[in-house]
Design a protein around this motif. Structure first.
Motif, PDB file in Angstrom:
ATOM      1  N   GLY A  92     -12.616  40.673  51.955  1.00  0.00           N
ATOM      2  CA  GLY A  92     -11.298  40.084  52.176  1.00  0.00           C
ATOM      3  C   GLY A  92     -10.866  40.035  53.619  1.00  0.00           C
ATOM      4  N   ARG A  97      -7.208  34.901  56.954  1.00  0.00           N
ATOM      5  CA  ARG A  97      -6.453  35.678  55.959  1.00  0.00           C
ATOM      6  C   ARG A  97      -5.215  36.289  56.604  1.00  0.00           C
ATOM      7  NH1 ARG A  97      -8.628  37.266  50.879  1.00  0.00           N
ATOM      8  NH2 ARG A  97      -6.458  37.908  50.590  1.00  0.00           N
ATOM      9  N   GLU A 120      -3.047  45.663  53.730  1.00  0.00           N
ATOM     10  CA  GLU A 120      -2.862  44.950  52.477  1.00  0.00           C
ATOM     11  C   GLU A 120      -3.168  43.483  52.751  1.00  0.00           C
ATOM     12  OE1 GLU A 120       1.115  45.382  50.974  1.00  0.00           O
ATOM     13  OE2 GLU A 120       1.114  47.536  51.317  1.00  0.00           O
ATOM     14  N   LEU A 121      -4.032  42.899  51.931  1.00  0.00           N
ATOM     15  CA  LEU A 121      -4.278  41.472  52.008  1.00  0.00           C
ATOM     16  C   LEU A 121      -3.099  40.774  51.362  1.00  0.00           C
ATOM     17  CD1 LEU A 121      -8.024  41.413  50.927  1.00  0.00           C
ATOM     18  CD2 LEU A 121      -7.108  41.258  53.243  1.00  0.00           C
ATOM     19  N   GLN A 122      -2.560  39.762  52.009  1.00  0.00           N
ATOM     20  CA  GLN A 122      -1.411  39.037  51.502  1.00  0.00           C
ATOM     21  C   GLN A 122      -1.865  37.760  50.784  1.00  0.00           C
ATOM     22  OE1 GLN A 122       1.937  40.433  52.206  1.00  0.00           O
ATOM     23  NE2 GLN A 122       0.404  42.030  52.510  1.00  0.00           N
ATOM     24  N   THR A 123      -1.183  37.424  49.732  1.00  0.00           N
ATOM     25  CA  THR A 123      -1.485  36.178  49.035  1.00  0.00           C
ATOM     26  C   THR A 123      -0.707  35.055  49.696  1.00  0.00           C
ATOM     27  OG1 THR A 123       0.293  36.568  47.446  1.00  0.00           O
ATOM     28  CG2 THR A 123      -1.906  37.322  46.828  1.00  0.00           C
ATOM     29  N   THR A 124      -1.278  33.887  49.692  1.00  0.00           N
ATOM     30  CA  THR A 124      -0.604  32.733  50.285  1.00  0.00           C
ATOM     31  C   THR A 124       0.303  32.125  49.242  1.00  0.00           C
ATOM     32  OG1 THR A 124      -2.460  31.330  49.688  1.00  0.00           O
ATOM     33  CG2 THR A 124      -2.429  32.219  51.925  1.00  0.00           C
ATOM     34  N   THR A 125       1.505  31.739  49.708  1.00  0.00           N
ATOM     35  CA  THR A 125       2.460  31.131  48.792  1.00  0.00           C
ATOM     36  C   THR A 125       2.792  29.739  49.215  1.00  0.00           C
ATOM     37  OG1 THR A 125       4.277  32.098  50.067  1.00  0.00           O
ATOM     38  CG2 THR A 125       3.546  33.292  48.096  1.00  0.00           C
TER      39      THR A 125
END
Length: 125
Positions: A92, A97, A120-125
């Motif tokens: 990840g 990212r 923390e890997l962040q999710t894309t919104t």
């Protein structure tokens, strides 16, 4: 005398005439603040910080006997190098990212560094 619409038109003209890299940096900086992270430009050596930004580069740096994984995080204001000692790869952790990282800021060769940060890997919104 201004109206509410003046703000909209001002923002629209700014979006249409400003360099894409500048707009991206502004968006990253706003996103970091919205998540409670500190701007990298406001961090100083010894500070315990949380930063949020996009990874610009990730590279394996074999130094002597200990390999390190280094990633440059950019939050729209300045870069912070994330360094994981003894790691060759972290799933990840790759360019592009968005990552939220916590740790104590150090300075190495004039650059801000977080060693073995919690991330923390962040999710894309």
């Amino acid at each position: 005398m201004g109206t509410k619409g003046d703000g909209y038109w001002h923002r629209l003209v700014k979006r249409l005439t400003t360099d894409v890299d500048v707009l991206d940096a502004d968006d990253l900086s706003e996103q970091a603040q919205a998540h409670g992270a500190r701007r990298a430009s406001e961090c100083h050596s010894g500070d315990e910080v949380t930063v949020l930004g996009r990874l610009r580069s990730v590279e394996l740096c074999p130094r002597d006997a200990v390999a390190t994984l280094e990633a440059e995080l950019f939050d729209g204001t300045e870069g912070v190098t994330l360094v994981w000692l003894g790691r060759r790869r972290i799933p990840g952790i790759e360019p592009g990212r968005t990552v939220k990282a916590q740790g104590r800021i150090a300075v190495r060769d004039g650059r801000k560094v977080l060693y073995n940060p919690y991330y923390e890997l962040q999710t894309t919104t």
